[in-house]
Design a protein around this motif. Structure first.
Motif, PDB file in Angstrom:
ATOM      1  N   GLU A   4      74.360  55.847  35.705  1.00 24.90           N
ATOM      2  CA  GLU A   4      74.278  56.643  34.486  1.00 24.90           C
ATOM      3  C   GLU A   4      72.886  56.523  33.880  1.00 24.90           C
ATOM      4  O   GLU A   4      72.281  55.457  33.885  1.00 24.90           O
ATOM      5  CB  GLU A   4      75.329  56.149  33.487  1.00 24.90           C
ATOM      6  N   MET A   5      72.398  57.638  33.331  1.00 28.12           N
ATOM      7  CA  MET A   5      71.095  57.645  32.675  1.00 28.12           C
ATOM      8  C   MET A   5      71.256  57.322  31.199  1.00 28.12           C
ATOM      9  O   MET A   5      72.195  57.782  30.560  1.00 28.12           O
ATOM     10  CB  MET A   5      70.437  59.016  32.811  1.00 28.12           C
ATOM     11  N   TYR A   6      70.323  56.540  30.676  1.00 25.06           N
ATOM     12  CA  TYR A   6      70.277  56.268  29.244  1.00 25.06           C
ATOM     13  C   TYR A   6      69.540  57.435  28.595  1.00 25.06           C
ATOM     14  O   TYR A   6      68.415  57.742  28.979  1.00 25.06           O
ATOM     15  CB  TYR A   6      69.567  54.945  29.002  1.00 25.06           C
ATOM     16  N   PRO A   7      70.164  58.127  27.632  1.00 26.84           N
ATOM     17  CA  PRO A   7      69.637  59.408  27.147  1.00 26.84           C
ATOM     18  C   PRO A   7      68.187  59.476  26.679  1.00 26.84           C
ATOM     19  O   PRO A   7      67.487  60.391  27.073  1.00 26.84           O
ATOM     20  CB  PRO A   7      70.585  59.779  26.005  1.00 26.84           C
ATOM     21  N   PRO A   8      67.674  58.589  25.874  1.00 26.49           N
ATOM     22  CA  PRO A   8      66.307  58.854  25.408  1.00 26.49           C
ATOM     23  C   PRO A   8      65.284  58.723  26.534  1.00 26.49           C
ATOM     24  O   PRO A   8      65.283  57.739  27.262  1.00 26.49           O
ATOM     25  CB  PRO A   8      66.045  57.771  24.364  1.00 26.49           C
ATOM     26  N   VAL A   9      64.435  59.735  26.682  1.00 27.61           N
ATOM     27  CA  VAL A   9      63.331  59.616  27.624  1.00 27.61           C
ATOM     28  C   VAL A   9      62.375  58.572  27.055  1.00 27.61           C
ATOM     29  O   VAL A   9      62.157  58.494  25.846  1.00 27.61           O
ATOM     30  CB  VAL A   9      62.635  60.980  27.880  1.00 27.61           C
ATOM     31  N   SER A  34      77.555  58.257  23.714  1.00 27.24           N
ATOM     32  CA  SER A  34      76.172  58.459  24.133  1.00 27.24           C
ATOM     33  C   SER A  34      75.520  57.172  24.648  1.00 27.24           C
ATOM     34  O   SER A  34      74.431  57.212  25.198  1.00 27.24           O
ATOM     35  CB  SER A  34      75.338  59.013  22.968  1.00 27.24           C
ATOM     36  N   GLN A  35      76.184  56.053  24.487  1.00 27.33           N
ATOM     37  CA  GLN A  35      75.635  54.765  24.913  1.00 27.33           C
ATOM     38  C   GLN A  35      76.311  54.231  26.174  1.00 27.33           C
ATOM     39  O   GLN A  35      76.208  53.051  26.491  1.00 27.33           O
ATOM     40  CB  GLN A  35      75.799  53.740  23.775  1.00 27.33           C
ATOM     41  N   LEU A  36      76.978  55.096  26.897  1.00 28.62           N
ATOM     42  CA  LEU A  36      77.743  54.698  28.073  1.00 28.62           C
ATOM     43  C   LEU A  36      76.915  53.923  29.089  1.00 28.62           C
ATOM     44  O   LEU A  36      77.380  52.939  29.660  1.00 28.62           O
ATOM     45  CB  LEU A  36      78.353  55.939  28.736  1.00 28.62           C
ATOM     46  N   ALA A  37      75.677  54.337  29.313  1.00 28.08           N
ATOM     47  CA  ALA A  37      74.840  53.684  30.322  1.00 28.08           C
ATOM     48  C   ALA A  37      74.642  52.203  30.042  1.00 28.08           C
ATOM     49  O   ALA A  37      74.469  51.412  30.972  1.00 28.08           O
ATOM     50  CB  ALA A  37      73.488  54.383  30.413  1.00 28.08           C
ATOM     51  N   LEU A  38      74.682  51.838  28.779  1.00 35.03           N
ATOM     52  CA  LEU A  38      74.450  50.445  28.407  1.00 35.03           C
ATOM     53  C   LEU A  38      75.689  49.573  28.535  1.00 35.03           C
ATOM     54  O   LEU A  38      75.617  48.358  28.331  1.00 35.03           O
ATOM     55  CB  LEU A  38      73.923  50.371  26.964  1.00 35.03           C
ATOM     56  N   LYS A  39      76.820  50.187  28.885  1.00 37.27           N
ATOM     57  CA  LYS A  39      78.087  49.454  28.923  1.00 37.27           C
ATOM     58  C   LYS A  39      78.787  49.534  30.280  1.00 37.27           C
ATOM     59  O   LYS A  39      79.975  49.267  30.376  1.00 37.27           O
ATOM     60  CB  LYS A  39      79.019  50.019  27.855  1.00 37.27           C
ATOM     61  N   LEU A  40      78.069  49.906  31.318  1.00 34.94           N
ATOM     62  CA  LEU A  40      78.712  50.101  32.615  1.00 34.94           C
ATOM     63  C   LEU A  40      79.394  48.844  33.128  1.00 34.94           C
ATOM     64  O   LEU A  40      80.517  48.903  33.631  1.00 34.94           O
ATOM     65  CB  LEU A  40      77.687  50.600  33.646  1.00 34.94           C
ATOM     66  N   ASP A  41      78.733  47.701  32.985  1.00 36.08           N
ATOM     67  CA  ASP A  41      79.342  46.462  33.476  1.00 36.08           C
ATOM     68  C   ASP A  41      80.636  46.145  32.734  1.00 36.08           C
ATOM     69  O   ASP A  41      81.647  45.797  33.341  1.00 36.08           O
ATOM     70  CB  ASP A  41      78.357  45.300  33.397  1.00 36.08           C
ATOM     71  N   THR A  42      80.637  46.317  31.435  1.00 41.92           N
ATOM     72  CA  THR A  42      81.831  46.063  30.630  1.00 41.92           C
ATOM     73  C   THR A  42      82.956  47.021  31.005  1.00 41.92           C
ATOM     74  O   THR A  42      84.121  46.609  31.109  1.00 41.92           O
ATOM     75  CB  THR A  42      81.507  46.193  29.128  1.00 41.92           C
ATOM     76  N   LEU A  43      82.613  48.279  31.222  1.00 39.63           N
ATOM     77  CA  LEU A  43      83.631  49.255  31.615  1.00 39.63           C
ATOM     78  C   LEU A  43      84.288  48.874  32.935  1.00 39.63           C
ATOM     79  O   LEU A  43      85.512  48.971  33.074  1.00 39.63           O
ATOM     80  CB  LEU A  43      83.019  50.651  31.713  1.00 39.63           C
TER      81      LEU A  43
END
Length: 123
Positions: A4-9, A34-43
Motif C-alpha cells: 500500500e502507498m502512503y498518500p502524501p507525496v 487514509s492511514q492504512l499503509a501505516l497499519k499493514l502489520d497490525t491489520l
C-alpha cells in the motif's frame, strides 16, 4: 503480502499538498482509512497471521528513468479517475483541475518527489 502507498507525496510542494488534501478528503468522505499503509502489520496480526514482517521502499515520481515515469503515469491516471470528487471538494472547474494536474506533474519532476510504499506479509 499486502502492499500500500502512503498518500502524501514526499518532497512535494504546494501543488502536491493541495492534491494530498483533496485525496484525503475524498477517501475520508467515502468512509475509508487514509492511514492504512501505516497499519499493514497490525491489520495482518489482527487477522490472525503470525511472524508478520513489514518493510517500506520509495518510488520516484516523474524523474529517475522508467520507474519514475511509470509512477507519474499511474498517479495521473488515478487522479483523473478522481476528477469528479476533486472538482466538487476543491470548488474548481474542469479546466482548473487540468491545470492542477499539469502543475503536479511538473512539481513532482522538478522537486524529485517520491512515494512511500509499505508492505507486510505473514503466515
Amino acid at each position: 503480502m499486502v502492499f500500500e502507498m502512503y498518500p502524501p507525496v514526499q518532497r512535494g510542494g504546494a501543488v502536491a499538498k493541495k492534491i494530498t488534501e483533496l485525496a484525503l478528503k475524498t477517501v475520508e468522505s467515502a468512509g475509508q482509512n487514509s492511514q492504512l499503509a501505516l497499519k499493514l502489520d497490525t491489520l495482518l496480526e489482527d487477522a490472525g497471521l503470525e511472524d508478520v514482517q513489514e518493510a517500506s521502499c520509495t518510488a520516484p515520481v516523474g524523474w529517475d528513468g522508467e520507474v519514475g515515469e511509470l509512477a507519474i503515469q499511474d498517479a495521473m491516471l488515478t487522479l483523473e479517475q478522481l476528477r469528479r470528487p476533486f472538482v466538487a471538494l476543491g470548488g474548481m472547474t474542469d479546466a482548473e483541475f487540468d491545470q492542477l494536474l499539469a502543475a503536479y506533474r511538473a512539481e513532482c519532476t522538478a522537486r524529485q518527489a517520491y512515494f512511500l510504499w509499505f508492505n507486510a506479509c505473514g503466515r
